[in-house]
Design an enzyme around this catalytic site. Sequence first.
Site, PDB file in Angstrom:
ATOM      1  N   LYS A  13       0.818  -1.215   0.000  1.00 34.15           N
ATOM      2  CA  LYS A  13       0.000   0.000   0.000  1.00 34.15           C
ATOM      3  C   LYS A  13       0.855   1.271   0.000  1.00 34.15           C
ATOM      4  O   LYS A  13       0.572   2.215  -0.740  1.00 34.15           O
ATOM      5  CB  LYS A  13      -0.931   0.006   1.224  1.00 34.15           C
ATOM      6  CG  LYS A  13      -1.896  -1.164   1.276  1.00 34.15           C
ATOM      7  CD  LYS A  13      -2.858  -1.054   2.448  1.00 34.15           C
ATOM      8  CE  LYS A  13      -2.153  -1.097   3.795  1.00 34.15           C
ATOM      9  NZ  LYS A  13      -1.434  -2.375   4.023  1.00 34.15           N
ATOM     10  N   ARG A  88      -7.433   2.180  10.550  1.00 37.90           N
ATOM     11  CA  ARG A  88      -7.048   0.776  10.691  1.00 37.90           C
ATOM     12  C   ARG A  88      -8.157  -0.053  11.344  1.00 37.90           C
ATOM     13  O   ARG A  88      -8.091  -1.276  11.335  1.00 37.90           O
ATOM     14  CB  ARG A  88      -5.775   0.661  11.524  1.00 37.90           C
ATOM     15  CG  ARG A  88      -4.545   1.258  10.870  1.00 37.90           C
ATOM     16  CD  ARG A  88      -3.312   0.996  11.693  1.00 37.90           C
ATOM     17  NE  ARG A  88      -2.128   1.667  11.177  1.00 37.90           N
ATOM     18  CZ  ARG A  88      -1.353   1.215  10.207  1.00 37.90           C
ATOM     19  NH1 ARG A  88      -1.641   0.061   9.644  1.00 37.90           N
ATOM     20  NH2 ARG A  88      -0.302   1.885   9.796  1.00 37.90           N
ATOM     21  N   ARG A 123      12.612 -10.924   4.034  1.00 38.51           N
ATOM     22  CA  ARG A 123      13.399  -9.697   4.158  1.00 38.51           C
ATOM     23  C   ARG A 123      14.618  -9.925   5.054  1.00 38.51           C
ATOM     24  O   ARG A 123      14.528 -10.609   6.069  1.00 38.51           O
ATOM     25  CB  ARG A 123      12.550  -8.572   4.765  1.00 38.51           C
ATOM     26  CG  ARG A 123      11.420  -8.084   3.881  1.00 38.51           C
ATOM     27  CD  ARG A 123      10.550  -7.115   4.654  1.00 38.51           C
ATOM     28  NE  ARG A 123       9.427  -6.609   3.864  1.00 38.51           N
ATOM     29  CZ  ARG A 123       8.415  -5.911   4.374  1.00 38.51           C
ATOM     30  NH1 ARG A 123       8.385  -5.638   5.673  1.00 38.51           N
ATOM     31  NH2 ARG A 123       7.442  -5.505   3.599  1.00 38.51           N
ATOM     32  N   ARG A 156      14.589  -8.702  10.987  1.00 35.23           N
ATOM     33  CA  ARG A 156      13.922  -7.880  11.994  1.00 35.23           C
ATOM     34  C   ARG A 156      12.847  -8.698  12.688  1.00 35.23           C
ATOM     35  O   ARG A 156      12.197  -9.538  12.074  1.00 35.23           O
ATOM     36  CB  ARG A 156      13.303  -6.637  11.350  1.00 35.23           C
ATOM     37  CG  ARG A 156      14.318  -5.633  10.847  1.00 35.23           C
ATOM     38  CD  ARG A 156      13.643  -4.361  10.342  1.00 35.23           C
ATOM     39  NE  ARG A 156      14.614  -3.346   9.973  1.00 35.23           N
ATOM     40  CZ  ARG A 156      15.193  -3.245   8.773  1.00 35.23           C
ATOM     41  NH1 ARG A 156      14.865  -4.111   7.822  1.00 35.23           N
ATOM     42  NH2 ARG A 156      16.070  -2.296   8.518  1.00 35.23           N
ATOM     43  N   ARG A 167       0.258 -10.348  12.899  1.00 34.11           N
ATOM     44  CA  ARG A 167      -0.181  -9.114  12.254  1.00 34.11           C
ATOM     45  C   ARG A 167      -1.322  -9.385  11.283  1.00 34.11           C
ATOM     46  O   ARG A 167      -2.275  -8.599  11.175  1.00 34.11           O
ATOM     47  CB  ARG A 167       0.995  -8.459  11.518  1.00 34.11           C
ATOM     48  CG  ARG A 167       2.058  -7.888  12.447  1.00 34.11           C
ATOM     49  CD  ARG A 167       3.309  -7.477  11.696  1.00 34.11           C
ATOM     50  NE  ARG A 167       3.047  -6.417  10.746  1.00 34.11           N
ATOM     51  CZ  ARG A 167       3.910  -6.040   9.802  1.00 34.11           C
ATOM     52  NH1 ARG A 167       5.075  -6.658   9.674  1.00 34.11           N
ATOM     53  NH2 ARG A 167       3.608  -5.043   8.986  1.00 34.11           N
TER      54      ARG A 167
END
Length: 212
Positions: A13, A88, A123, A156, A167
């Site tokens: 997004k 949200r 990542r 991370r 999440r």
Amino acid sequence: MKLILLGAPGAGKGTQAEILAKRLAIPTISTGQILRAAVKNETPVGQLAKSYLDAGELVPDEVIIGIMRERLTEADCQNGYILDGMPRTMTQAMALEAGGIEIDTSLAIEISDQEIIDRISGRRFCPECGETYHTISAPPKVEGVCDVCGTELATRKDDAPETVRNRLRVYHEETEPLKDFYRSRCELLTVDNQPSIEETTKVIYEALGIWT
């Protein structure tokens, strides 16, 4: 165009919002950015927000709405804007509506949970120089080692698979219902995530009726 992009964390997004903002010559309104600016400029609502921040508390939705309303009166928003990072939750969406902040188009980027997990959990970053990588789309020359400084790459905490799954759970419970909310309020467009940023931008342009 007064636009909001919807989609799971990691759906792209933020990247697409930046591309659309340049293409449409309208600003992307980030709640974090406007909060920091209001505090720095010492606006009345900014000073109220600062009192919460100084106390180590979350800034209430109604204060964020006040800051957003201030920002949307500025000249660069007269032809439209893209909201980034809010709402949200249903509570925030209803607060925006009650505050007179309008959305005329919502666009949802559809992507499977597994694609999100694969995308985010791949990542990697260098804790020494900050260079970023991805195990599939942008791997280092030597697996697990930074190309720039030779430091061992790290993941991370927010990118760990178990964190990503949590999440996504929160997204499905609290944020995904916004699609039905905005479908009942304005135009809701949906696009399927594509293999590349450029291809996703293309289908978004087509959905919005933007031609290059």
